[in-house]
Each structure stands twice: as C-alpha cells, then as structure tokens.
Design a protein around this motif. Sequence first.
Motif, PDB file in Angstrom:
ATOM      1  N   ALA A 221       0.840  -1.205   0.000  1.00  0.00           N
ATOM      2  CA  ALA A 221       0.000   0.000   0.000  1.00  0.00           C
ATOM      3  C   ALA A 221       0.872   1.251   0.000  1.00  0.00           C
ATOM      4  O   ALA A 221       0.600   2.231  -0.700  1.00  0.00           O
ATOM      5  CB  ALA A 221      -0.920  -0.011   1.224  1.00  0.00           C
ATOM      6  N   GLN A 222       1.961   1.177   0.792  1.00  0.00           N
ATOM      7  CA  GLN A 222       2.877   2.333   0.867  1.00  0.00           C
ATOM      8  C   GLN A 222       3.495   2.605  -0.511  1.00  0.00           C
ATOM      9  O   GLN A 222       3.565   3.752  -0.956  1.00  0.00           O
ATOM     10  CB  GLN A 222       3.970   2.043   1.901  1.00  0.00           C
ATOM     11  CG  GLN A 222       4.799   3.260   2.252  1.00  0.00           C
ATOM     12  CD  GLN A 222       5.873   2.943   3.298  1.00  0.00           C
ATOM     13  OE1 GLN A 222       6.071   1.788   3.674  1.00  0.00           O
ATOM     14  NE2 GLN A 222       6.563   3.969   3.767  1.00  0.00           N
ATOM     15  N   VAL A 223       3.930   1.530  -1.174  1.00  0.00           N
ATOM     16  CA  VAL A 223       4.513   1.672  -2.514  1.00  0.00           C
ATOM     17  C   VAL A 223       3.474   2.225  -3.490  1.00  0.00           C
ATOM     18  O   VAL A 223       3.762   3.120  -4.291  1.00  0.00           O
ATOM     19  CB  VAL A 223       5.051   0.307  -3.005  1.00  0.00           C
ATOM     20  CG1 VAL A 223       5.444   0.372  -4.478  1.00  0.00           C
ATOM     21  CG2 VAL A 223       6.240  -0.127  -2.159  1.00  0.00           C
ATOM     22  N   ALA A 224       2.233   1.729  -3.380  1.00  0.00           N
ATOM     23  CA  ALA A 224       1.162   2.207  -4.262  1.00  0.00           C
ATOM     24  C   ALA A 224       0.925   3.703  -4.060  1.00  0.00           C
ATOM     25  O   ALA A 224       0.789   4.470  -5.014  1.00  0.00           O
ATOM     26  CB  ALA A 224      -0.123   1.429  -3.981  1.00  0.00           C
ATOM     27  N   LEU A 225       0.929   4.122  -2.786  1.00  0.00           N
ATOM     28  CA  LEU A 225       0.724   5.538  -2.472  1.00  0.00           C
ATOM     29  C   LEU A 225       1.842   6.369  -3.075  1.00  0.00           C
ATOM     30  O   LEU A 225       1.619   7.445  -3.637  1.00  0.00           O
ATOM     31  CB  LEU A 225       0.677   5.737  -0.950  1.00  0.00           C
ATOM     32  CG  LEU A 225      -0.604   5.261  -0.274  1.00  0.00           C
ATOM     33  CD1 LEU A 225      -0.407   5.150   1.229  1.00  0.00           C
ATOM     34  CD2 LEU A 225      -1.747   6.222  -0.575  1.00  0.00           C
ATOM     35  N   PHE A 226       3.048   5.859  -2.954  1.00  0.00           N
ATOM     36  CA  PHE A 226       4.202   6.562  -3.509  1.00  0.00           C
ATOM     37  C   PHE A 226       4.068   6.698  -5.024  1.00  0.00           C
ATOM     38  O   PHE A 226       4.230   7.778  -5.593  1.00  0.00           O
ATOM     39  CB  PHE A 226       5.488   5.815  -3.141  1.00  0.00           C
ATOM     40  CG  PHE A 226       6.728   6.464  -3.669  1.00  0.00           C
ATOM     41  CD1 PHE A 226       7.254   7.589  -3.059  1.00  0.00           C
ATOM     42  CD2 PHE A 226       7.356   5.962  -4.803  1.00  0.00           C
ATOM     43  CE1 PHE A 226       8.396   8.191  -3.564  1.00  0.00           C
ATOM     44  CE2 PHE A 226       8.502   6.562  -5.309  1.00  0.00           C
ATOM     45  CZ  PHE A 226       9.023   7.681  -4.683  1.00  0.00           C
ATOM     46  N   ASN A 227       3.726   5.581  -5.686  1.00  0.00           N
ATOM     47  CA  ASN A 227       3.561   5.597  -7.146  1.00  0.00           C
ATOM     48  C   ASN A 227       2.460   6.557  -7.582  1.00  0.00           C
ATOM     49  O   ASN A 227       2.614   7.309  -8.535  1.00  0.00           O
ATOM     50  CB  ASN A 227       3.241   4.192  -7.668  1.00  0.00           C
ATOM     51  CG  ASN A 227       4.449   3.274  -7.557  1.00  0.00           C
ATOM     52  OD1 ASN A 227       5.590   3.747  -7.485  1.00  0.00           O
ATOM     53  ND2 ASN A 227       4.207   1.964  -7.519  1.00  0.00           N
ATOM     54  N   LEU A 228       1.353   6.538  -6.839  1.00  0.00           N
ATOM     55  CA  LEU A 228       0.227   7.421  -7.179  1.00  0.00           C
ATOM     56  C   LEU A 228       0.614   8.883  -7.042  1.00  0.00           C
ATOM     57  O   LEU A 228       0.285   9.702  -7.886  1.00  0.00           O
ATOM     58  CB  LEU A 228      -0.970   7.122  -6.264  1.00  0.00           C
ATOM     59  CG  LEU A 228      -1.768   5.850  -6.562  1.00  0.00           C
ATOM     60  CD1 LEU A 228      -2.804   5.625  -5.480  1.00  0.00           C
ATOM     61  CD2 LEU A 228      -2.444   5.960  -7.938  1.00  0.00           C
ATOM     62  N   SER A 229       1.322   9.205  -5.961  1.00  0.00           N
ATOM     63  CA  SER A 229       1.655  10.621  -5.739  1.00  0.00           C
ATOM     64  C   SER A 229       2.654  11.091  -6.789  1.00  0.00           C
ATOM     65  O   SER A 229       2.608  12.221  -7.243  1.00  0.00           O
ATOM     66  CB  SER A 229       2.195  10.837  -4.325  1.00  0.00           C
ATOM     67  OG  SER A 229       3.487  10.314  -4.210  1.00  0.00           O
ATOM     68  N   ARG A 230       3.556  10.178  -7.208  1.00  0.00           N
ATOM     69  CA  ARG A 230       4.510  10.558  -8.247  1.00  0.00           C
ATOM     70  C   ARG A 230       3.767  10.811  -9.555  1.00  0.00           C
ATOM     71  O   ARG A 230       4.019  11.772 -10.259  1.00  0.00           O
ATOM     72  CB  ARG A 230       5.537   9.438  -8.422  1.00  0.00           C
ATOM     73  CG  ARG A 230       6.825   9.927  -9.048  1.00  0.00           C
ATOM     74  CD  ARG A 230       7.862   8.842  -9.106  1.00  0.00           C
ATOM     75  NE  ARG A 230       7.299   7.587  -9.587  1.00  0.00           N
ATOM     76  CZ  ARG A 230       7.964   6.437  -9.578  1.00  0.00           C
ATOM     77  NH1 ARG A 230       9.191   6.373  -9.088  1.00  0.00           N
ATOM     78  NH2 ARG A 230       7.415   5.336 -10.038  1.00  0.00           N
ATOM     79  N   ARG A 231       2.812   9.924  -9.832  1.00  0.00           N
ATOM     80  CA  ARG A 231       2.038  10.081 -11.060  1.00  0.00           C
ATOM     81  C   ARG A 231       1.260  11.395 -11.045  1.00  0.00           C
ATOM     82  O   ARG A 231       1.198  12.114 -12.025  1.00  0.00           O
ATOM     83  CB  ARG A 231       1.063   8.897 -11.182  1.00  0.00           C
ATOM     84  CG  ARG A 231       0.903   8.427 -12.605  1.00  0.00           C
ATOM     85  CD  ARG A 231      -0.105   7.306 -12.689  1.00  0.00           C
ATOM     86  NE  ARG A 231       0.331   6.064 -12.066  1.00  0.00           N
ATOM     87  CZ  ARG A 231      -0.481   5.013 -11.899  1.00  0.00           C
ATOM     88  NH1 ARG A 231      -1.752   5.074 -12.289  1.00  0.00           N
ATOM     89  NH2 ARG A 231      -0.043   3.921 -11.332  1.00  0.00           N
ATOM     90  N   ARG A 232       0.678  11.703  -9.857  1.00  0.00           N
ATOM     91  CA  ARG A 232      -0.081  12.960  -9.732  1.00  0.00           C
ATOM     92  C   ARG A 232       0.817  14.151  -9.986  1.00  0.00           C
ATOM     93  O   ARG A 232       0.445  15.118 -10.638  1.00  0.00           O
ATOM     94  CB  ARG A 232      -0.677  13.081  -8.329  1.00  0.00           C
ATOM     95  CG  ARG A 232      -2.074  12.521  -8.198  1.00  0.00           C
ATOM     96  CD  ARG A 232      -2.826  13.178  -7.046  1.00  0.00           C
ATOM     97  NE  ARG A 232      -2.078  13.189  -5.805  1.00  0.00           N
ATOM     98  CZ  ARG A 232      -2.028  12.167  -4.938  1.00  0.00           C
ATOM     99  NH1 ARG A 232      -2.677  11.062  -5.196  1.00  0.00           N
ATOM    100  NH2 ARG A 232      -1.347  12.275  -3.827  1.00  0.00           N
ATOM    101  N   MET A 233       2.029  14.094  -9.431  1.00  0.00           N
ATOM    102  CA  MET A 233       2.943  15.232  -9.566  1.00  0.00           C
ATOM    103  C   MET A 233       3.369  15.425 -11.024  1.00  0.00           C
ATOM    104  O   MET A 233       3.494  16.536 -11.511  1.00  0.00           O
ATOM    105  CB  MET A 233       4.175  15.030  -8.690  1.00  0.00           C
ATOM    106  CG  MET A 233       3.896  15.378  -7.233  1.00  0.00           C
ATOM    107  SD  MET A 233       5.222  14.825  -6.154  1.00  0.00           S
ATOM    108  CE  MET A 233       6.519  15.958  -6.641  1.00  0.00           C
TER     109      MET A 233
END
Lengths: 236, 236
Positions: A221-233
């Motif tokens: 979940a932590q990795v997913a959150l990281f990936n999502l936030s990078r994608r958002r940025m």
Amino acid sequence: MTQDLQKLVKENYDIVFKNIDLLNQAFTHSSYVNEHRHLELSDNERLEFLGDAVLELIISEYLYQHNQDLPEGKLTKLRATIVCEESLASFAKECQFDQCIRLGKGEENSKGRERASLLCDLFESFLGALYLDQGAEAARTFINQVVIPKIEAGAFSHEMDHKTALQEILQKNGDVSIVYDLINEEGPAHERIFSVEVSADGSVLGMGSGKSKKGAEQKAAQVALFNLSRRRMEHN
Amino acid sequence: MTQDLQKLVKENYDIVFKNIDLLNQAFTHSSYVNEHRHLELSDNERLEFLGDAVLELIISEYLYQHNQDLPEGKLTKLRATIVCEESLASFAKECQFDQCIRLGKGEENSKGRERASLLCDLFESFLGALYLDQGAEAARTFINQVVIPKIEAGAFSHEMDHKTALQEILQKNGDVSIVYDLINEEGPAHERIFSVEVSADGSVLGMGSGKSKKGAEQKAAQVALFNLSRRRMEHN
C-alpha cells in the motif's frame, strides 16, 4: 533558577537567548506571578498563545512535506495526535522543562509541576519565546531535535496506516475495488517472506514484501501511495 | 483560467508564482478533480491544511505584537473572530478568488462558488501555495495587504473592548476597585468633549477624552493598559 535554565537549553539544545527575560517569562506560571505581585512579573500565557501557532505551523509543514500520499483529513488527524496536551506534556518532561518552571506554592503543593495541561502550556510558551528571540528557523531546529525524531520513530504511527490511506485516496471519487494478492512466499517456515501485490479495479499499483502477510500488504500500500503521488505530480 | 489567475495575483498583489502548478492546485476544487479524472489533477485540500496553519501563525504574531495589553484569553477570542469561515470567505471574495476557482458542474450548479466554507478553504489553500512557493515573508506581506488593514480599521473591534481588557488584567490576581471619574467637560452642547480618569484602588492609571462619556472611558482604559504594559516591560 535563571542560571540553570540557561545552562539547560545551552547544553541540551545549543540555544542561547539574547533576551533572557523572554526565557524567564516562558517559565513563569501565573501562580508564581500572583504570589509575587511586588515583582510585577508577566506570566507565560501570552507566549503560549504564540507558541501554539508556531508549533502548529512547523508540524503542519513537516507532515505536508513528508506525507505526500496522505489526504487532508488524515493529515489533520495525525497533526492532532502530535499537537495534543498529552504528547506536548511528555516533550516538556523529556526536555526537563518541568524542573525549571516557577510555580506558586499552592500550585506546587497540588502537584502542578506534574500536570499535563501545565506542562503542555510550558512547552508552547518556550517555543513562543524561542520564536520571538531567534526566529522561525531556530524554532524549527528545536522541533527537529525534540519532536520530529519521535514522529519518524513511529510514535504516532497508529495514524500511519497505509492501507487505510490508500483506500481513502482511491475511493474518494467513488467506489473502487482494491485487492491484495499474495503473489509469492519463500524461505523456511520461521523466516518466511511474503510478497503481496495491490491492485485497484484490476490494475496493479504496487508490490511489497514482509515477514507477515499483513506487513507485506502495508508495504504494498505504501509503494502504491508513492507511485500514485509521483504520477499525480507528473501530471499536475 | 490560468492566465487570468496569474494576472490577478500579479496586478493586485505583485505576486508571481515560480511554480504555476501550485497556484493552479490552490484553485482546484475536489469536485473539478472528480469530473476530470483523466487529467489526474490534485485538489486544493492539502494546501488548505498547510495554509490554515500559516494564517494562524501570521495573525497570532500580529495580535501578540500589537496588543501588549491583552491577556491570552482575549487574544484567543480575537484570533477566532478573524480566522473564521465567515471572514476568510469575505477576504477570498474581496480578492476576487471566487472568480478563479475551478469547480465541478454539480458544485457550480449548487452555487458552490458563493459558499462560505468553500471560499474560506480557497483563501487558505492560496496562502498555503504562496508559503510553499515563496516562503513566510511573502505570505505575511499578502496578509498585511489584505487582512491587517481590516483589523486596524476596527472590523473586529467588538472584541477590542479596552474597559473589559483592563478589568480582566487588574482583577486577574484578585479583586480591585476600578473607578471611572468624569474630570472635565467642555465645548458647546453639540460638540461637547468629555474627559475621564480611570483609577484602580485609588491610584490613577490613565486619562482619556472623547465625544461621549463612554468613548472617553474606553480611551482612558486604553491609555491605562498602555501604561501598565510599559510598566510591566520595564520591570520584567
């Protein structure tokens, strides 16, 4: 008292006040002022008013910068667990501030020196005085020494549930099906390593490993959150 | 929209964002993000979380510095009347921020653009973005332009009752007899000037004049508060 107090903040935090009166005021409880009216002292309550806002901003900024994946609601909750009477009182004790405050006799006798609300106010008034005397950076440096390591060590991490955070982000805009799949397990029984993949509506968002399935899920979940936030940025 | 928004903050507040994305994010409501999911935008809620704390500190510091006579309880009350949904919403409108926020259609149709809670959040998210992009001083300069003049013009002055403040300070440490004496009145009936002296337990603390007895009393209390705070500072 003044000497000890100056020594304490110098030795432990390398802080030297330009205006010693401000430092002393931060450590003067209203009960002491009341019992020494001829001295016409000021108590620490106005400094506490200011210090409260100083602390709020420093912690808010830290949480904002270091939790790119947490939505506003989670940040607010996390901040509330850090900036609360109980934890600020324990920070004040850890700094040995409780040994230095000037109390009236009544307050002393009723164990005011150990009371959480009094110690919490003391921590904030010290921070207010430090901010006035030396500015925002000095206040931040002090908080970085005293409070942030506790956050990083996970003292408030019951709020840092990555699975919940991921769910909140993904389901914010409507229902999304989140699935955790065990994709691998290896090693002997007493040192088994589990690997889990998390996906939302069928597309994989992240993978994580750990010594338990639960731990692996949190990691995924932590990795997913990281990936999502990078994608958002990248897309913003 | 971006162009207009950049123009608005440049022309009215001489602010030029380095990171335009941050400015745009501050003006993006979650309803817009939800209706444009393919754009993978971020809404302004996390910036609002930060901006709230930025505003709290700037206002607290201003009130602390400019109201040496007000005790903590009064400062807290005053801050609450300034940093509240209603006033922040009106500041957002005054800045024409309501014209620039990106809303979803549903939100637009339900008059979200005029809703106080949405405008209040918008004011805070702008401040959060400004703080991240340009630091504390830039945020303070903006507040000095938009909010402080209103405070100084007395928009929140129903909380600035000097007689009450004086009474609270003097009676904090026990009962004190406070007396307002009319010591002079002069001038023609329609332009009468009253002068009042305030004393506590027999010693005169201040004198004030005004077009009404009530106004003169407030002025006398204000002078007394000023004298008391000067005396406290000298003795501290």
